[in-house]
Design a protein around this motif. Structure first.
Motif, PDB file in Angstrom:
ATOM      1  N   GLN A 626       0.836  -1.197   0.000  1.00 28.34           N
ATOM      2  CA  GLN A 626       0.000   0.000   0.000  1.00 28.34           C
ATOM      3  C   GLN A 626       0.881   1.261   0.000  1.00 28.34           C
ATOM      4  O   GLN A 626       0.777   2.110   0.887  1.00 28.34           O
ATOM      5  N   TRP A 628       0.838   3.955  -1.563  1.00 30.40           N
ATOM      6  CA  TRP A 628       0.155   5.249  -1.668  1.00 30.40           C
ATOM      7  C   TRP A 628      -0.115   5.859  -0.298  1.00 30.40           C
ATOM      8  O   TRP A 628      -0.192   7.079  -0.154  1.00 30.40           O
ATOM      9  N   LYS A 629      -0.235   5.001   0.713  1.00 36.83           N
ATOM     10  CA  LYS A 629      -0.444   5.532   2.071  1.00 36.83           C
ATOM     11  C   LYS A 629       0.833   6.190   2.597  1.00 36.83           C
ATOM     12  O   LYS A 629       0.770   7.195   3.322  1.00 36.83           O
ATOM     13  N   GLN A 631       2.908   7.714   0.690  1.00 39.63           N
ATOM     14  CA  GLN A 631       2.940   8.972  -0.055  1.00 39.63           C
ATOM     15  C   GLN A 631       2.013  10.005   0.585  1.00 39.63           C
ATOM     16  O   GLN A 631       2.377  11.174   0.746  1.00 39.63           O
ATOM     17  N   TYR A 632       0.830   9.559   0.964  1.00 40.79           N
ATOM     18  CA  TYR A 632      -0.141  10.472   1.571  1.00 40.79           C
ATOM     19  C   TYR A 632       0.357  11.004   2.913  1.00 40.79           C
ATOM     20  O   TYR A 632       0.345  12.213   3.158  1.00 40.79           O
ATOM     21  N   SER A 683       6.737  10.744  -1.049  1.00 38.06           N
ATOM     22  CA  SER A 683       6.211  11.702  -2.022  1.00 38.06           C
ATOM     23  C   SER A 683       7.041  12.970  -1.947  1.00 38.06           C
ATOM     24  O   SER A 683       6.989  13.698  -0.956  1.00 38.06           O
ATOM     25  N   TYR A 712       0.340  11.754  -4.952  1.00 38.22           N
ATOM     26  CA  TYR A 712       0.505  10.335  -5.253  1.00 38.22           C
ATOM     27  C   TYR A 712       1.348  10.115  -6.509  1.00 38.22           C
ATOM     28  O   TYR A 712       1.256  10.870  -7.484  1.00 38.22           O
ATOM     29  N   LYS A 714       1.865   8.444  -9.752  1.00 37.45           N
ATOM     30  CA  LYS A 714       1.083   7.739 -10.762  1.00 37.45           C
ATOM     31  C   LYS A 714       1.970   6.802 -11.577  1.00 37.45           C
ATOM     32  O   LYS A 714       1.581   5.674 -11.916  1.00 37.45           O
ATOM     33  N   LYS A 746      -4.993  11.376  -7.470  1.00 36.80           N
ATOM     34  CA  LYS A 746      -5.614  10.082  -7.210  1.00 36.80           C
ATOM     35  C   LYS A 746      -4.534   9.021  -7.011  1.00 36.80           C
ATOM     36  O   LYS A 746      -3.568   8.935  -7.763  1.00 36.80           O
ATOM     37  N   ALA A 747      -4.706   8.201  -5.998  1.00 36.64           N
ATOM     38  CA  ALA A 747      -3.728   7.158  -5.698  1.00 36.64           C
ATOM     39  C   ALA A 747      -3.725   6.080  -6.774  1.00 36.64           C
ATOM     40  O   ALA A 747      -4.784   5.641  -7.234  1.00 36.64           O
ATOM     41  N   LYS A 749      -3.229   2.484  -7.099  1.00 34.88           N
ATOM     42  CA  LYS A 749      -3.212   1.343  -6.186  1.00 34.88           C
ATOM     43  C   LYS A 749      -2.716   0.066  -6.850  1.00 34.88           C
ATOM     44  O   LYS A 749      -2.875  -1.029  -6.298  1.00 34.88           O
TER      45      LYS A 749
END
Length: 766
Positions: A626, A628-629, A631-632, A683, A712, A714, A746-747, A749
């Motif tokens: 995961q 993207w988490k 990154q967030y 990120s 995020y 891409k 947008k993540a 995933k």
């Protein structure tokens, strides 16, 4: 019309976005006041404005607090009582070898509480290379510019026949002697907070460019209400707390210059340091040299495509990573590198560095050195060799010698990471001997060696009922350090039985995982659990709770996920760090310590970024499919908890660690497990980052479409080839190249979700 305005805005944004890379005076972005709005109850950094060169032996700072106050400069205070030479790495460790210089006019006021002058931040300029402030009570402006072991002062006085400059030798033993013909003051100070031999002195010499009208000395004995006993015409004083008074007659706007240097070796060496570093240079020339020195280092990382506040925050964080450990060595008359040993009290040859707690800095500061400053790191390793030879132990927390603070034997991480990354130029065999010695027992202090080593080696953990405090935290850090030793022992081709021993001990973290709660926990000798709440701070843990220390399996996130029953379950638990209420049990301390308060006010659940144990945890999502988490949350923390203001940090700075987290994270990657040679990706904060490495190569990160919302990743390419991994290697970066990222709101995933894209885990090696 709208289109023309839009075009103009785009042009302005583009121009401003590239400004940081084109601005050659990057030191202008640095604000040393960031983090200085702190006190015992709440840390917004616990910093002071260090006027210094990178890793300088001496710093200078305006002093708002009394002698011995760890919060030497507090932003919210209103008066300055001195300009202090300082070596303080932390308010909790406090200062040593401090003395101060202070200008005043009118009736003589000697003690700090009496002479303190009103000042305003509106009439204050604070930079690493230059400081200026107006002292309202005396109509005097003070300016300071530094070298590594010396500094220049410039005082601008009004018209008066009572212009005074005080040299305050501070308490706990000091000496001053005035030479009117030479316009010189020499002396020493002996103040310290521990960790020094009996013969410890800091010798100082100060030259002025104007003749003294009159002189005097004063002494103040140890007392609840100290008084200054002034002796006019006296040229020498020695005692508990002494100082010198130099009086001048000045014209309106007249400037008096002072050149000052010090040495831990001798007065002769202090004179030599002054001659070597200042000589006949003017104040402005020293200032120009200091400016050039800072710009040289800051420009090694150029960032573009951010806001001015982000540039200020970034370059201030970069400045903070280049202060500690300080150079504790000098150059003698034979041009040899020598140092006064804070361990055996002798003058020895070779490098020495100090003022560092490896519990904090093994995480990001030293990995930063291995990446950007391998030669410096080699010198630091050579200094560790000298510390071991002179004291018999490695320095886990030194200031200037061994101090009883924090836990772990994290010197193993520093040494292994440096050697495994190819850094040489020091005696690795002696360091390996020292590391092995650490694993067998504690040293003269609980913080040296390994406290609880015998039980750890017997049970595979430090038992909760062993009488060793913070036992679970020690176990987790020892297990990681054992993995570092395992990797280092392989590289050094040590006997197989030794390699196997540390390979086994690297799994000891598993012994403390309580599957019934999903947390690491204190464990008794009989195998029963401590029963403590997971939000209990201290006790089995160090300045944190199970919420923070459970993730301290730096070398084996995959193994930790297996204990949870799978990556998804571990990810769910990690999610709970941010979504759970910030409850706490402070009973171990008996009061709500400042680290707890800093967690509470951040409004990020149980996440306590203001202290070190959990700072890496966000990046663990890269091991859990995961990314993207990661990154967030990295962007969330950078945006929320770091600002370019006096309250711009969110806890203890701790020798650059909290800033090093930001520097790495702003570049888009972080060294979760020093020793692996890998950096987990997050990120990047800027649209472009250019790193100029010591080998001459450049590594560039371009984050297209990056913005406050587009956090995020891409898509990614490395040197033109598709790149799906969630980590970068040390070799990839030092070889040079370009990492191109396409950022999105947008993540994605799918990217980086295959196990082949995950960073290293020890479990996968077996």
């Amino acid at each position: 019309m709208k289109n023309r305005i839009l075009t103009l805005l785009v042009l302005l944004c583009t121009t401003f976005g590239t400004y940081a890379s084109k601005n050659k005076n990057l030191v202008d972005y640095v604000n040393p006041l960031i983090g200085s709005d702190s006190d015992f109850s709440l840390s917004n950094g616990n910093t002071y404005p260090a006027i210094a060169l990178p890793w300088g032996m001496n710093f200078w700072t305006p002093q708002t607090g009394p002698m011995g106050d760890g919060w030497t400069y507090a932003y919210h205070t209103k008066k300055i009582r001195g300009f202090k030479q300082t070596h303080q790495p932390s308010p909790w460790i406090n200062d040593y070898a401090a003395f101060s210089i202070f200008p005043e006019t009118g009736d003589l006021k000697i003690l700090g509480k009496d002479r303190a002058a009103w000042f305003s931040h509106k009439a204050e300029v604070s930079k690493p290379n230059y400081y200026r402030v107006y002292l309202a009570d005396y109509d005097v402006t003070t300016e300071i510019t530094p070298t590594e072991r010396a500094a220049q002062f410039r005082f601008t006085f009004p018209k008066t026949d009572q212009a005074h400059i005080l040299v305050d030798g501070f308490f706990k033993g000091s000496h001053v002697k005035i030479y009117p013909k030479e316009r010189k003051v020499v002396g020493y100070c002996r103040n310290n907070s521990g960790g020094v031999p009996e013969n410890f002195h800091n010798y100082f010499v100060i030259y002025f460019d104007k003749a003294f009208k009159s002189v005097g000395t004063w002494d103040s004995k140890k007392a609840k209400e100290p008084k200054a006993n002034y002796a006019p015409n006296s040229k020498e004083a020695e005692g508990y707390h002494v100082g010198a008074v130099l009086t001048f007659e000045t014209k309106a706007g007249e400037k008096i210059h002072a050149r000052v240097a010090s040495s831990f070796i001798s007065l002769e060496q202090a004179e030599r340091n002054l001659k070597q570093e200042v000589g006949n240079d003017s104040f402005d020339k020293t200032h120009a040299k200091a400016t050039a020195a800072w710009n040289k280092e800051l420009s090694k990382i150029q960032v573009e495509g951010g806001t001015k506040d982000q540039y200020r925050t970034f370059y201030t964080a970069l400045y903070r990573t280049m202060l500690f450990p300080r150079k504790f060595y000098e150059i003698n008359g034979k041009k040899e590198i020598v140092h006064y040993s804070p361990y055996n009290g002798k003058v020895e040859k070779g490098y020495m560095f100090t003022d560092n707690g490896f519990w904090d800095t093994f995480r990001a500061v030293f990995p930063f050195f291995t990446l950007m400053y391998p030669e410096l790191d080699s010198h630091i390793m050579a200094g560790l060799v000298n510390t071991y030879k002179e004291s018999g132990w490695l320095p886990e927390w030194a200031s200037p010698g061994h101090r009883d603070c924090m836990i772990g034997s994290n010197s193993a991480s520093l040494i292994a990471d440096a050697y495994l990354k190819g850094i040489r130029g020091y005696d690795i065999e002696t360091l390996y001997e020292a590391i092995i010695k650490n694993t067998k027992s504690k040293g003269p202090l609980n913080s040296v060696g390994r406290y609880g080593a015998e039980d750890y080696n017997k049970y595979g953990y430090v038992p909760y009922d062993s009488g060793v405090n913070e036992n679970a935290a020690r176990t987790l850090e020892y297990a990681y350090d054992d993995w570092c030793i395992y990797e280092l022992s392989k590289a050094l081709k040590k006997p197989q039985d030794q390699i196997d021993l540390f390979a086994k001990r690297a799994d000891n973290y598993k012994n403390l995982f309580d599957a019934s709660t999903g947390f690491m926990s204190g464990k008794n000798r009989d195998g029963s659990w401590s029963g403590a709440r997971p939000d209990k701070w201290g006790d089995a843990f160090t300045e944190g709770s199970a919420w923070h220390y459970t993730w301290s399996v730096f070398h084996d996130p995959e193994g930790l996920a297996t204990l949870y029953g799978g990556r998804d379950k571990m990810a769910d638990k990690l999610d709970q760090v941010f979504t759970s209420a910030p409850t706490f049990d402070e009973s171990y301390y008996g009061f709500q310590i400042h680290e707890i308060t800093e967690m509470l006010i951040a409004d990020m659940g149980q996440y306590a970024h203001g202290n070190q144990p959990i700072q890496h945890a966000i990046y663990l999502y890269n091991w859990l499919g995961q990314p993207w988490k990661a990154q967030y949350w990295t962007r969330n923390v950078m945006d929320k908890l770091y600002t370019p203001n006096a309250d711009g940090l969110c806890g203890d700075e701790d020798n650059g660690q909290t800033s090093a987290w930001y520097v790495f994270s702003a570049m888009g990657f972080y060294p979760v497990a020093p020793g692996t040679g890998e950096y987990a990706m997050g990120s990047p904060l800027f649209k472009k980052i250019t790193m100029t490495l010591e080998n001459g190569n450049k590594f560039v990160i371009e984050a297209g479409n990056n913005s406050h919302k587009n956090v995020y990743i891409k898509n990614a390419t490395l040197n033109g080839k598709q790149y799906t991994k969630t980590y970068l290697t040390h070799k990839q970066i030092t070889k040079g190249g370009t990492l191109k990222l396409q950022m999105s709101e947008k993540a994605n995933k799918k990217r980086g979700t295959k196990t082949s894209d995950f960073p290293y885990s020890y479990s996968n090696e077996k």
